[in-house]
Design a protein around this motif. Structure first.
Motif, mmCIF file in Angstrom:
data_model
loop_
_atom_site.group_PDB
_atom_site.id
_atom_site.type_symbol
_atom_site.label_atom_id
_atom_site.label_comp_id
_atom_site.label_asym_id
_atom_site.label_seq_id
_atom_site.Cartn_x
_atom_site.Cartn_y
_atom_site.Cartn_z
ATOM 1 N N ALA A 181 26.471 -16.074 -9.326
ATOM 2 C CA ALA A 181 25.910 -16.105 -10.645
ATOM 3 C C ALA A 181 25.991 -14.868 -11.253
ATOM 4 O O ALA A 181 26.033 -13.817 -10.758
ATOM 5 C CB ALA A 181 24.590 -16.563 -10.712
ATOM 6 N N SER A 182 26.298 -14.749 -12.677
ATOM 7 C CA SER A 182 26.477 -13.568 -13.433
ATOM 8 C C SER A 182 25.781 -13.519 -14.837
ATOM 9 O O SER A 182 25.826 -14.768 -15.550
ATOM 10 C CB SER A 182 28.039 -13.252 -13.610
ATOM 11 O OG SER A 182 28.589 -14.226 -14.279
ATOM 12 N N LEU A 183 25.367 -12.616 -15.407
ATOM 13 C CA LEU A 183 24.989 -12.574 -16.801
ATOM 14 C C LEU A 183 25.975 -11.478 -17.580
ATOM 15 O O LEU A 183 26.277 -10.337 -17.224
ATOM 16 C CB LEU A 183 23.587 -12.052 -16.986
ATOM 17 C CG LEU A 183 22.669 -12.639 -16.186
ATOM 18 C CD1 LEU A 183 21.100 -12.084 -16.221
ATOM 19 C CD2 LEU A 183 22.246 -14.042 -17.043
ATOM 20 N N PRO A 184 26.684 -11.964 -18.519
ATOM 21 C CA PRO A 184 27.476 -11.264 -19.196
ATOM 22 C C PRO A 184 26.956 -10.090 -20.240
ATOM 23 O O PRO A 184 25.827 -10.124 -20.481
ATOM 24 C CB PRO A 184 28.267 -12.124 -20.085
ATOM 25 C CG PRO A 184 27.472 -13.152 -20.289
ATOM 26 C CD PRO A 184 26.465 -13.377 -19.070
ATOM 27 N N VAL A 185 27.636 -9.069 -20.374
ATOM 28 C CA VAL A 185 27.268 -8.042 -21.274
ATOM 29 C C VAL A 185 26.793 -8.557 -22.662
ATOM 30 O O VAL A 185 27.461 -9.668 -22.983
ATOM 31 C CB VAL A 185 28.374 -7.254 -21.708
ATOM 32 C CG1 VAL A 185 27.999 -6.112 -22.912
ATOM 33 C CG2 VAL A 185 28.693 -6.279 -20.654
ATOM 34 N N GLY A 186 25.627 -8.515 -23.373
ATOM 35 C CA GLY A 186 25.088 -8.974 -24.606
ATOM 36 C C GLY A 186 24.072 -10.198 -24.378
ATOM 37 O O GLY A 186 23.601 -10.528 -25.135
ATOM 38 N N THR A 187 24.019 -10.376 -23.021
ATOM 39 C CA THR A 187 22.980 -11.389 -22.793
ATOM 40 C C THR A 187 21.436 -10.954 -23.510
ATOM 41 O O THR A 187 20.953 -9.792 -22.924
ATOM 42 C CB THR A 187 22.842 -11.666 -21.339
ATOM 43 O OG1 THR A 187 23.846 -12.144 -20.685
ATOM 44 C CG2 THR A 187 21.809 -12.428 -20.889
ATOM 45 N N PRO A 188 20.894 -11.758 -24.059
ATOM 46 C CA PRO A 188 19.662 -11.426 -24.432
ATOM 47 C C PRO A 188 18.447 -11.415 -23.547
ATOM 48 O O PRO A 188 18.450 -12.134 -22.510
ATOM 49 C CB PRO A 188 19.234 -12.620 -25.640
ATOM 50 C CG PRO A 188 20.649 -12.878 -25.766
ATOM 51 C CD PRO A 188 21.606 -12.959 -24.779
ATOM 52 N N ILE A 189 17.622 -10.370 -23.604
ATOM 53 C CA ILE A 189 16.445 -9.954 -22.522
ATOM 54 C C ILE A 189 15.353 -9.884 -23.603
ATOM 55 O O ILE A 189 15.260 -9.020 -24.360
ATOM 56 C CB ILE A 189 16.961 -8.988 -21.819
ATOM 57 C CG1 ILE A 189 17.957 -9.252 -20.845
ATOM 58 C CG2 ILE A 189 15.611 -8.635 -20.862
ATOM 59 C CD1 ILE A 189 18.374 -7.818 -20.092
ATOM 60 N N LEU A 190 14.309 -10.381 -23.237
ATOM 61 C CA LEU A 190 12.908 -10.316 -24.037
ATOM 62 C C LEU A 190 12.127 -9.471 -23.114
ATOM 63 O O LEU A 190 11.691 -9.411 -22.052
ATOM 64 C CB LEU A 190 12.350 -11.754 -24.125
ATOM 65 C CG LEU A 190 11.095 -11.599 -24.952
ATOM 66 C CD1 LEU A 190 10.999 -11.090 -26.360
ATOM 67 C CD2 LEU A 190 10.313 -13.005 -24.900
ATOM 68 N N VAL A 191 11.881 -8.183 -23.844
ATOM 69 C CA VAL A 191 11.333 -7.172 -23.293
ATOM 70 C C VAL A 191 10.347 -6.733 -24.525
ATOM 71 O O VAL A 191 10.258 -6.619 -25.577
ATOM 72 C CB VAL A 191 11.940 -5.853 -23.142
ATOM 73 C CG1 VAL A 191 11.302 -4.689 -22.561
ATOM 74 C CG2 VAL A 191 13.261 -6.031 -22.181
#
Length: 140
Positions: free
Chosen positions: A14-24
């Motif tokens: 599984a992967s998350l690409p560059v630019g994946t939104p993360i809620l911090v």
């Protein structure tokens, strides 16, 4: 929302690409005034997936500090001067007492205004934050 600056690949493919939104989100500051953030979720296929982990501000981030007023400083100085002038006139008599009272009142107002400020800490735009997951990220 922040975004991934680097792709993340899991051991199962599984992967998350560059630019994946993360809620911090910002948490209450540490006792020493340092920034504290919490990671809440990652957006996958338009859905927010809850995550658990810690967030650290990058060592290379230059945090700036400045003193800011909570408001009303000018009014405190003017009010102090007016009250001082009236008191000087009443207690000291003539013009000299009025001027001395106004100066003393303005000084007292300036001190009150200085006590009415707070330190503001700022992260620069694009500051790097490092997220470390404390539990596996399970995709829907």
């Amino acid at each position: 929302m922040a975004e991934l600056a680097e792709a993340v690949n899991g051991p199962d493919g599984a992967s998350l690409p560059v630019g994946t939104p993360i809620l911090v989100e910002m948490a209450p500051p540490a006792a020493d005034g340092r920034f504290v953030f919490r990671v809440r979720s990652v957006q996958v296929n338009g859905e927010l997936v809850p995550v658990q982990g810690t967030v650290r501000v990058g060592d290379d981030v230059a945090i700036t500090e400045r003193q800011v007023s909570k408001g009303g400083d000018k009014g405190k100085v003017i009010t102090g001067a007016i009250i001082g002038a009236i008191a000087g006139r009443v207690l000291g008599g003539g013009t000299r007492g009025t001027v001395i009272g106004a100066a003393g009142g303005a000084a007292a107002g300036t001190i009150a205004a200085a006590r009415n400020s707070q330190t503001e800490r700022c992260l620069p735009a694009g500051a790097s934050l490092t997220v470390t997951l404390s539990a596996p990220l399970v995709f829907p």
